[in-house]
Design an enzyme around this catalytic site. Structure first.
Site, PDB file in Angstrom:
ATOM      1  N   ASP A  61       9.349 -19.006  48.553  1.00 55.54           N
ATOM      2  CA  ASP A  61       8.875 -20.172  47.807  1.00 55.54           C
ATOM      3  C   ASP A  61       8.758 -21.391  48.708  1.00 55.54           C
ATOM      4  OD1 ASP A  61      10.442 -19.619  44.542  1.00 55.54           O
ATOM      5  OD2 ASP A  61       8.838 -18.601  45.635  1.00 55.54           O
ATOM      6  N   GLU A 117       8.163 -21.510  51.932  1.00 51.35           N
ATOM      7  CA  GLU A 117       6.973 -21.409  52.801  1.00 51.35           C
ATOM      8  C   GLU A 117       5.699 -21.709  52.017  1.00 51.35           C
ATOM      9  OE1 GLU A 117       7.957 -17.406  53.962  1.00 51.35           O
ATOM     10  OE2 GLU A 117       8.322 -18.007  56.044  1.00 51.35           O
ATOM     11  N   SER A 160       3.331 -23.411  11.724  1.00 47.65           N
ATOM     12  CA  SER A 160       4.133 -22.367  11.087  1.00 47.65           C
ATOM     13  C   SER A 160       3.305 -21.827   9.915  1.00 47.65           C
ATOM     14  CB  SER A 160       5.470 -22.918  10.627  1.00 47.65           C
ATOM     15  OG  SER A 160       5.267 -24.052   9.852  1.00 47.65           O
ATOM     16  N   LEU A 161       3.877 -20.965   9.120  1.00 49.10           N
ATOM     17  CA  LEU A 161       3.106 -20.345   8.047  1.00 49.10           C
ATOM     18  C   LEU A 161       3.746 -20.595   6.698  1.00 49.10           C
ATOM     19  CD1 LEU A 161       2.461 -16.833   9.641  1.00 49.10           C
ATOM     20  CD2 LEU A 161       0.761 -18.607   9.262  1.00 49.10           C
ATOM     21  N   LYS A 179       4.224  -9.184  10.809  1.00 39.15           N
ATOM     22  CA  LYS A 179       4.851 -10.418  11.254  1.00 39.15           C
ATOM     23  C   LYS A 179       6.028 -10.013  12.135  1.00 39.15           C
ATOM     24  CE  LYS A 179       6.531 -14.832   9.546  1.00 39.15           C
ATOM     25  NZ  LYS A 179       7.793 -14.894  10.275  1.00 39.15           N
ATOM     26  N   ASP A 199       9.255 -10.230  14.343  1.00 41.42           N
ATOM     27  CA  ASP A 199      10.443 -11.081  14.294  1.00 41.42           C
ATOM     28  C   ASP A 199      10.915 -11.382  15.708  1.00 41.42           C
ATOM     29  OD1 ASP A 199      12.419 -12.553  13.199  1.00 41.42           O
ATOM     30  OD2 ASP A 199      13.635 -10.865  12.521  1.00 41.42           O
ATOM     31  N   ARG A 217       7.748 -22.574  21.277  1.00 45.12           N
ATOM     32  CA  ARG A 217       7.149 -23.346  20.205  1.00 45.12           C
ATOM     33  C   ARG A 217       7.808 -24.725  20.065  1.00 45.12           C
ATOM     34  NH1 ARG A 217       8.130 -24.324  14.916  1.00 45.12           N
ATOM     35  NH2 ARG A 217       6.315 -24.570  13.595  1.00 45.12           N
ATOM     36  N   GLU A 255       3.962 -13.532  20.094  1.00 45.70           N
ATOM     37  CA  GLU A 255       5.397 -13.389  19.884  1.00 45.70           C
ATOM     38  C   GLU A 255       6.057 -12.639  21.026  1.00 45.70           C
ATOM     39  OE1 GLU A 255       5.787 -14.924  17.080  1.00 45.70           O
ATOM     40  OE2 GLU A 255       7.807 -14.469  16.363  1.00 45.70           O
ATOM     41  N   TYR A 269      -1.542 -12.864  19.211  1.00 47.26           N
ATOM     42  CA  TYR A 269      -2.181 -12.870  17.893  1.00 47.26           C
ATOM     43  C   TYR A 269      -2.904 -14.166  17.521  1.00 47.26           C
ATOM     44  CZ  TYR A 269       2.376 -14.967  16.760  1.00 47.26           C
ATOM     45  OH  TYR A 269       3.485 -15.742  16.757  1.00 47.26           O
ATOM     46  N   LYS A 280       6.526 -11.873   3.163  1.00 53.22           N
ATOM     47  CA  LYS A 280       7.765 -11.251   3.629  1.00 53.22           C
ATOM     48  C   LYS A 280       8.018  -9.928   2.914  1.00 53.22           C
ATOM     49  CE  LYS A 280       9.214 -14.758   6.241  1.00 53.22           C
ATOM     50  NZ  LYS A 280      10.120 -15.771   5.775  1.00 53.22           N
ATOM     51  N   CYS A 314      33.515 -34.911  -7.569  1.00 53.69           N
ATOM     52  CA  CYS A 314      33.175 -34.449  -6.228  1.00 53.69           C
ATOM     53  C   CYS A 314      34.438 -33.932  -5.533  1.00 53.69           C
ATOM     54  CB  CYS A 314      32.569 -35.593  -5.431  1.00 53.69           C
ATOM     55  SG  CYS A 314      32.332 -35.207  -3.688  1.00 53.69           S
ATOM     56  N   CYS A 360      35.133 -36.545  -2.305  1.00 58.96           N
ATOM     57  CA  CYS A 360      35.543 -37.948  -2.437  1.00 58.96           C
ATOM     58  C   CYS A 360      36.135 -38.263  -3.806  1.00 58.96           C
ATOM     59  CB  CYS A 360      34.371 -38.880  -2.137  1.00 58.96           C
ATOM     60  SG  CYS A 360      33.109 -38.864  -3.410  1.00 58.96           S
ATOM     61  N   CYS A 418      27.200 -35.855  -6.751  1.00 60.20           N
ATOM     62  CA  CYS A 418      28.289 -36.796  -6.534  1.00 60.20           C
ATOM     63  C   CYS A 418      27.707 -38.194  -6.562  1.00 60.20           C
ATOM     64  CB  CYS A 418      28.921 -36.510  -5.173  1.00 60.20           C
ATOM     65  SG  CYS A 418      29.876 -37.874  -4.521  1.00 60.20           S
TER      66      CYS A 418
HETATM   67  S1  IVH Z   1       0.044 -16.547  13.171  1.00 59.81           S
HETATM   68  C1  IVH Z   1      -1.555 -20.639  12.859  1.00 59.81           C
HETATM   69  N1  IVH Z   1       0.679 -14.021  13.355  1.00 59.81           N
HETATM   70  O1  IVH Z   1       5.605 -16.388  12.354  1.00 59.81           O
HETATM   71  C2  IVH Z   1      -0.908 -19.343  12.685  1.00 59.81           C
HETATM   72  N2  IVH Z   1       2.432 -15.620  13.383  1.00 59.81           N
HETATM   73  O2  IVH Z   1       6.252 -18.260  10.198  1.00 59.81           O
HETATM   74  C3  IVH Z   1       0.188 -19.147  13.607  1.00 59.81           C
HETATM   75  N3  IVH Z   1       4.655 -14.680  13.683  1.00 59.81           N
HETATM   76  O3  IVH Z   1       5.603 -19.348  14.229  1.00 59.81           O
HETATM   77  C4  IVH Z   1       1.014 -17.983  13.377  1.00 59.81           C
HETATM   78  N4  IVH Z   1       4.029 -12.575  13.817  1.00 59.81           N
HETATM   79  O4  IVH Z   1       6.344 -17.143  15.348  1.00 59.81           O
HETATM   80  C5  IVH Z   1       1.142 -15.286  13.296  1.00 59.81           C
HETATM   81  N5  IVH Z   1       1.103 -11.769  13.559  1.00 59.81           N
HETATM   82  C6  IVH Z   1       1.551 -13.008  13.512  1.00 59.81           C
HETATM   83  C7  IVH Z   1       2.921 -13.320  13.622  1.00 59.81           C
HETATM   84  C8  IVH Z   1       3.322 -14.647  13.544  1.00 59.81           C
HETATM   85  C9  IVH Z   1       5.056 -13.409  13.858  1.00 59.81           C
HETATM   86  C10 IVH Z   1       5.565 -15.832  13.630  1.00 59.81           C
HETATM   87  C11 IVH Z   1       5.234 -16.972  14.539  1.00 59.81           C
HETATM   88  C12 IVH Z   1       5.083 -18.184  13.664  1.00 59.81           C
HETATM   89  C13 IVH Z   1       5.853 -17.768  12.474  1.00 59.81           C
HETATM   90  C14 IVH Z   1       5.406 -18.497  11.249  1.00 59.81           C
END
Ligand code: IVH
Length: 695
Positions: A46, A48, A95-96, A131, A133, A152, A188, A240, A328, A422, A425, A440
């Site tokens: 590195d 060099e 996120s979704l 999806k 994990d 992210r 992912e 993806y 889910k 409560c 308190c 409370c």
């Molecule tokens: S699409 C704009 N595709 O789920 C759309 N997300 O709950 C961006 N994830 O932050 C996400 N598998 O970490 C997409 N096939 C898939 C996925 C996926 C896992 C995760 C990802 C995202 C989270 C949202």
């Protein structure tokens, strides 16, 4: 020409010699880049390599006219990974939203159809894919070369983990064949189940940390400061999505997935295109059955509208796209015993009953507490101490008690009695009519509420102060080190007291002070969100920041809005998304003397930056307030509103003197008349579209 040596003083080079040496350097650096990025087989150290780049830069600094656009200095090189620097994502990582059952999936497609105003017979193609994990990352490519990768983070800013990502074998370091010049691949990072089992075995043999599940193992491995450790951890990657792109890569998502594959990325083989929502739902059930046999953890399915032009029109709401949703899988369940029922007091004073459980493994994670939601839920299920219960866990959701096994022995003969004071308190705990929650009434007197507010204040989407966990805040609060949010910014005067505490050494204290310092400048929307005002989440905080622009203006407006007859009040409830109930909470919070003191103090200690509209483009509606009324023909009300906001306009619900444009569709009623009375510009749909067309 005799070539000068590499240590020949730059300032003594002639222009001709400099040109020649730059050319040689460029060739050499490119060669070493290939060896490093593409072949994973560097031929020099590195140091060099750095010396070559430094020489290149020194010559260019002396002969600026010789800098060529393709010079190595114009490309991002291999930054050594010393800690993680922050990287801001050129396009936010979203996120979704979630679908919890089949009906939510049907509603998702129906919503898309409504938003786009599709005809009955027009189909909506949807791509369904597992999806994964794991952890999402963004990989930046320039001219097909992998130059930077980031986690992210909070969606806007992540951590630079380039060096660690380079250790992932299946991740292409150099892409040949038509990737847009600037392109972010998103996907992912995960660890396969087999690799996870191997790793844990090795960890155990070495007496090292055992990971709870593949996701944790992947996260722990990617966030290693020493990438040699990451290299020894087998990580994989599924691509993806994309982020920034100098050119759109495809017209549909399915076409994009094909391209990714051609470029050498791993894509999920289970991705399928559907035209019927019922088929999507059936596929979900199929994968749910099959998922245990897959070699990676999948926690649901993601559905994406296939057409990219439709994705663009659909846009996003808050931080999730309207064109995608996560569905889910049903939660995993297990049986165990309730050892005790305790009451937790939250940030807004809500009393939440919690079942303290005999530890049990649910879906691979050990669960020892589960929420019982509220007073009515506990009564409805009739949960008592000593009962055997069914608990479930879905994804990151807090474990829940589903039901009581009433056929099993029940040591307690009376239903649980919910307290009306409560437990922290001792103040009255009150339940308002129509509310499920008992709260409370102790306000700031209640230590539990104060602590929860402090935790919220430093949480990731708020001040995001690293190195201060919930436990630290509890002990700091108990010892009087931190009582109000302003105290975080006075910790630097109390370092001696902190160092006396167990677990706090020179370095950790210095790090803490540094991360607090780093946050002493903050955006207005984060600031408002951090205050933890009831009903004011991120989206509302953002609306407020956008409307008022600066802390001062906002505070003055909240003060003035105390009078319901005032213009300030009318303006507040006129913000689309803030109704009278949210307004009441805001006004109440700001009027409270102790809150006002905290705001004053924070104002002195911090610099809260004014809201900057994202890429304040020069559009004819930037900063203008518009109202839509009547039925639009070309697009739904939702799309019209989203479009206007994307161009920097504020969309209000009713017409006032402050309205700039009223856009009238068919059958517009009183709003159009009011606009005419007030002399506000009225546009029909065609005129409106013409005005914003070019943008
Ligand atoms: S699409 C704009 N595709 O789920 C759309 N997300 O709950 C961006 N994830 O932050 C996400 N598998 O970490 C997409 N096939 C898939 C996925 C996926 C896992 C995760 C990802 C995202 C989270 C949202």
């Amino acid at each position: 020409m005799k070539r000068p040596t590499r240590d020949f003083p730059v300032e003594k080079l002639t222009e001709k010699e400099a040109t020649a040496e730059l050319k040689v350097l460029e060739g050499e650096i490119a060669e070493h880049d290939r060896a490093y990025y593409r072949d994973d087989a560097p031929r020099i150290t590195d140091a060099e390599y750095d010396a070559l780049r430094q020489r290149n830069e020194a010559i260019e600094a002396h002969f600026p006219e010789l800098v060529r656009p393709d010079s190595p200095s114009q490309r991002v090189g291999t930054a050594p990974a010393a800690g993680f620097e922050k990287v801001s994502h050129a396009r936010p990582m979203l996120s979704l939203g979630n679908a919890f059952d089949d009906e939510d999936v049907r509603e998702f497609v129906a919503r898309v159809r409504r938003f786009l105003g599709l005809a009955e017979d027009e189909g909506v193609e949807v791509v369904a894919e597992p999806k994964i994990d794991g952890l999402s990352v963004s990989l930046s490519y320039e001219d097909g070369r992998f130059v930077r990768g980031a986690t992210r983070g909070d969606g806007a800013t992540g951590e630079n983990v380039t060096a660690n990502l380079k250790t992932i074998q299946s991740l292409p370091k150099l892409v040949e064949g038509g990737m847009p010049r600037v392109f972010d691949v998103r996907g992912e990072v995960y660890m396969s189940k087999a690799d996870f089992a191997d790793l844990n075995q090795r960890q155990e043999a070495a007496g090292a940390k055992i990971f709870a599940n593949p996701r944790n193992a992947a996260a722990g491995s990617l966030r290693q400061l020493d990438s040699k450790i990451t290299a020894a951890r087998p990580l994989s990657f599924f691509a993806y999505a994309w982020g920034e792109a100098s050119d759109p890569p495809a017209k549909t998502h399915s076409e994009f997935l094909q391209k990714l594959k051609r470029w050498g990325f791993q894509t999920n083989p289970k991705a399928r295109v559907f035209t019927e929502v019922e088929a999507v739902i059936a596929y979900h059930a199929e994968i749910a059955e099959e998922r245990h046999a897959l070699d990676y953890d999948v926690d649901g399915m993601v559905y994406k509208v296939n057409r990219i032009d439709w994705q663009e029109r659909l846009g996003q709401v808050s931080r999730a796209p309207r064109w995608a949703i996560a569905h889910k899988f049903a939660a995993e369940q297990a049986e165990t015993m309730v050892e005790r029922i305790t009451i937790q007091v939250g940030r807004t004073g809500a009393l939440t009953p919690v079942a303290e459980l005999r530890p049990v493994t649910v879906g691979g994670v050990v669960v020892s507490r589960a929420t019982l939601h509220n007073e009515d839920e506990i009564a409805r299920k009739d949960v008592r101490e000593g009962d055997t219960v069914v608990v479930q866990r879905a994804g990151d959701v807090i474990p829940q008690v589903v039901s009581v096994r009433k056929d099993k022995p029940r040591p307690s003969h009376r239903p649980f009695v919910f307290p009306n004071t409560c437990p922290i308190c001792g103040s009255q705990a009150q339940r308002d009519e129509g509310e499920a929650v008992r709260r409370c009434t102790g306000g700031l007197v209640c230590a539990a509420q104060a602590v929860e507010r402090l935790k919220h204040f430093v949480s990731r989407d708020a001040f995001d102060i690293e190195g201060l966990g919930g436990k630290h805040i509890e002990t700091f609060f108990a010892d009087g080190l931190i009582k109000t949010p302003a105290d975080f910014f006075r910790l630097k005067d109390k370092t001696d007291q902190i160092k006396e505490r167990e677990g706090w050494g020179e370095t950790s204290v210095a790090n803490l002070i540094a991360s607090v310092d780093e946050r002493s400048t903050i955006e207005l929307d984060r600031f408002i969100y951090a205050l933890g005002i009831r009903q004011v989440g991120q989206a509302t905080a953002r609306l407020l920041a956008k409307q008022y622009g600066s802390l001062e203006v906002w505070r003055r407006a909240m003060f003035a809005a105390h009078d319901p007859e005032s213009e300030a009040y009318a303006d507040l409830i006129n913000i689309d998304g803030v109704g009278p109930l949210v307004a009441a909470d805001l006004i109440f919070f700001c009027a409270e003397a102790r809150n006002a003191d905290v705001l004053d103090e924070l104002g002195r200690l911090l610099s809260v930056s004014d809201f900057v509209a994202p890429a304040a483009q020069e559009t004819p509606v930037a900063g203008k307030t518009v109202v839509f009324t009547g039925t639009l023909e070309k697009m739904s009300r939702g799309e019209a509103k989203a479009r206007a906001e994307a161009l920097g306009a504020k969309v209000a619900g009713s017409v006032s003197k402050k309205t700039d444009f009223v856009i009238v569709g068919a059958d517009a009623g009183s709003k159009a008349r009011k606009a005419a009375d007030l002399g506000v510009t009225v546009l029909d749909e065609a005129a409106w579209l013409k005005m914003i067309d070019a943008f």
